[in-house]
Design a protein around this motif. Structure first.
Motif, PDB file in Angstrom:
ATOM      1  N   SER A 114     -34.511   2.017  -8.866  1.00 52.81           N
ATOM      2  CA  SER A 114     -34.218   2.314  -7.458  1.00 52.81           C
ATOM      3  C   SER A 114     -35.485   2.447  -6.625  1.00 52.81           C
ATOM      4  O   SER A 114     -35.456   2.263  -5.402  1.00 52.81           O
ATOM      5  CB  SER A 114     -33.379   3.588  -7.342  1.00 52.81           C
TER       6      SER A 114
ATOM      7  N   LYS B 146     -36.349  -0.910  -4.597  1.00 53.64           N
ATOM      8  CA  LYS B 146     -35.519  -1.414  -3.497  1.00 53.64           C
ATOM      9  C   LYS B 146     -35.018  -2.838  -3.749  1.00 53.64           C
ATOM     10  O   LYS B 146     -35.102  -3.718  -2.887  1.00 53.64           O
ATOM     11  CB  LYS B 146     -36.294  -1.361  -2.174  1.00 53.64           C
ATOM     12  N   LEU B 147     -34.483  -3.057  -4.921  1.00 50.55           N
ATOM     13  CA  LEU B 147     -33.983  -4.377  -5.278  1.00 50.55           C
ATOM     14  C   LEU B 147     -32.577  -4.584  -4.744  1.00 50.55           C
ATOM     15  O   LEU B 147     -31.715  -3.714  -4.873  1.00 50.55           O
ATOM     16  CB  LEU B 147     -33.983  -4.539  -6.802  1.00 50.55           C
ATOM     17  N   SER B 148     -32.308  -5.761  -4.204  1.00 52.69           N
ATOM     18  CA  SER B 148     -30.983  -6.036  -3.644  1.00 52.69           C
ATOM     19  C   SER B 148     -29.928  -6.191  -4.742  1.00 52.69           C
ATOM     20  O   SER B 148     -28.731  -6.091  -4.463  1.00 52.69           O
ATOM     21  CB  SER B 148     -31.018  -7.301  -2.782  1.00 52.69           C
ATOM     22  N   CYS B 149     -30.345  -6.423  -5.979  1.00 52.91           N
ATOM     23  CA  CYS B 149     -29.389  -6.632  -7.068  1.00 52.91           C
ATOM     24  C   CYS B 149     -28.839  -5.325  -7.638  1.00 52.91           C
ATOM     25  O   CYS B 149     -27.901  -5.351  -8.442  1.00 52.91           O
ATOM     26  CB  CYS B 149     -30.037  -7.440  -8.202  1.00 52.91           C
TER      27      CYS B 149
ATOM     28  N   THR C 283     -34.063 -13.367  -8.627  1.00 53.18           N
ATOM     29  CA  THR C 283     -33.682 -12.022  -9.096  1.00 53.18           C
ATOM     30  C   THR C 283     -34.251 -11.756 -10.475  1.00 53.18           C
ATOM     31  O   THR C 283     -34.789 -10.665 -10.738  1.00 53.18           O
ATOM     32  CB  THR C 283     -32.146 -11.899  -9.131  1.00 53.18           C
TER      33      THR C 283
ATOM     34  N   GLU D 279     -37.976 -11.079 -10.217  1.00 53.56           N
ATOM     35  CA  GLU D 279     -38.238  -9.721  -9.719  1.00 53.56           C
ATOM     36  C   GLU D 279     -38.104  -8.694 -10.846  1.00 53.56           C
ATOM     37  O   GLU D 279     -38.964  -7.824 -11.025  1.00 53.56           O
ATOM     38  CB  GLU D 279     -37.260  -9.375  -8.600  1.00 53.56           C
TER      39      GLU D 279
ATOM     40  N   ASP E 130     -19.819 -10.455  -3.230  1.00 55.64           N
ATOM     41  CA  ASP E 130     -20.146 -10.815  -1.847  1.00 55.64           C
ATOM     42  C   ASP E 130     -21.345 -11.760  -1.782  1.00 55.64           C
ATOM     43  O   ASP E 130     -22.236 -11.628  -0.934  1.00 55.64           O
ATOM     44  CB  ASP E 130     -20.435  -9.551  -1.015  1.00 55.64           C
TER      45      ASP E 130
ATOM     46  N   GLU F  36     -23.809 -12.087  -3.859  1.00 53.42           N
ATOM     47  CA  GLU F  36     -25.040 -11.607  -4.467  1.00 53.42           C
ATOM     48  C   GLU F  36     -24.819 -11.262  -5.939  1.00 53.42           C
ATOM     49  O   GLU F  36     -23.752 -10.755  -6.310  1.00 53.42           O
ATOM     50  CB  GLU F  36     -25.561 -10.357  -3.746  1.00 53.42           C
TER      51      GLU F  36
ATOM     52  N   LYS G 289     -25.263  -8.868  -8.814  1.00 52.04           N
ATOM     53  CA  LYS G 289     -25.508  -7.442  -8.978  1.00 52.04           C
ATOM     54  C   LYS G 289     -25.706  -7.120 -10.464  1.00 52.04           C
ATOM     55  O   LYS G 289     -24.928  -7.548 -11.313  1.00 52.04           O
ATOM     56  CB  LYS G 289     -24.336  -6.628  -8.420  1.00 52.04           C
TER      57      LYS G 289
END
Length: 328
Positions: free
Chosen positions: A125, A128-131, A240, A243, A262, A264, A266
């Protein structure tokens, strides 16, 4: 590697253990395969040259037994086939090294990090990963949750193969959770659906990159392992993976699990080991156990495998062991 290099796969009665043994039979160099299990009546006997009845990993005498077997049988590599053995070998890898035996393991820090799902997600966390899926611990109070949107998925902080997962669909179900969930479970929103779940195998270089990958769209059996896997090309997941690998620095076979939500990908979890899909991957041309032996014992960087696109369906099969010693 010397002729008949001795390899021990632990937990060989399970789908990961005997899956590893099956794929090692396709190695282009000579191996002598040992499989160990706490179960005497085991299908593992079909896939190894010699079967070893082992004490439980949790037993106080397990380490002495393991070191004695390694010395007696001149075992060069130990491959964990169950998660508890991965953690055990991670703790004792130096003792194996002293007797010239290599434990086929990922990075020590990554194994420790993945042991607890809350520790793992809390660590990531900070990047700040979008996954990442929003993740919280459960302290028994609804008011403590910053996000309450049903359904909610409760996962044991320590566990594997979806064991112990609980889907909570209402406030009534939430308030009825047993006290044993307090501090032992994480809470996440239930995202995506089972038809858009993916298992991604990478071979990490230990420096933040990876040599290759194989993507499977999969479905899970009620036991939590993959029972259907279809090869898919997911070039849009590379950023992803890059990263995550830059942060986690995996070494050798590593399994990333995602759901598409949506638009992406996850992250569900990371398994820093050979996973239950390994025999499926090998059938499609991606033999990570052989890659790992070539890399760690011969210093050969894994090349891009020749993939045979398709899908694999698992089914129950019978294996008979006759009293005269023959089996089919």
């Amino acid at each position: 590697m010397d002729d008949q290099t001795a390899i021990l796969v632990t937990g060989a009665s399970g789908i990961v253990g005997y899956g590893i043994l099956k794929t090692l039979k396709d190695a282009p160099f000579p191996l002598r395969l040992f499989g160990s299990s706490i179960y005497t009546m085991s299908v593992a006997c079909q896939f190894c040259d010699t079967f070893l009845k082992a004490p439980r990993t949790e037993d106080s005498g397990y380490l002495d037994w393991l070191l004695a077997m390694i010395t007696k049988l001149d075992i060069r590599v130990v491959v964990p086939g169950i998660e508890v053995d991965m953690f055990f070998l991670n703790k004792h890898r130096q003792q194996l090294s002293k007797i010239n035996c290599f434990a086929l393991l990922n990075q020590e820090k990554l194994i420790d990090l993945c042991r607890d799902k809350w520790t793992f997600f809390d660590f990531l966390s900070g990047y700040k990963l979008s996954c990442l899926i929003p993740t919280e611990t459960w302290n028994g109070s609804i008011n403590s949750l910053t996000q309450v949107s049903y359904p909610l998925l409760f996962k044991p902080r320590q566990g594997y193969a979806s064991k112990g997962h609980r889907l909570v669909k209402s406030k009534a179900e939430l308030t009825a959770l047993p006290s044993s969930f307090v501090d032992t479970y994480i809470v996440q929103p239930y995202i995506g659906n089972k038809e858009q779940e993916y298992s991604i195998a990478v071979f990490g270089d230990g420096k933040g990159g990876f040599f290759n990958k194989l993507c499977l769209r999969r479905t899970l059996s009620p036991m939590g392992y993959t029972d259907f896997g279809q090869y898919v090309e997911l070039d849009n997941i590379d950023s992803t993976l890059k990263e995550l690998c830059a942060i986690l620095k995996p070494l050798g076979p590593t399994n990333f699990q995602f759901r598409l939500h949506d638009g992406e990908f996850k992250l569900l979890e990371v398994n820093p080991r050979i996973s239950s899909s390994t025999s499926i991957r090998a059938l499609l041309g991606y033999n990570e156990a052989v890659m790992a032996l070539s890399y760690f014992l011969k210093g050969q960087a894994p090349s891009l495998p020749v993939i045979k696109p398709g899908y694999v369906v698992r089914y129950i099969e019978d294996c008979v062991f006759y009293e005269d010693g023959h089996h089919f």
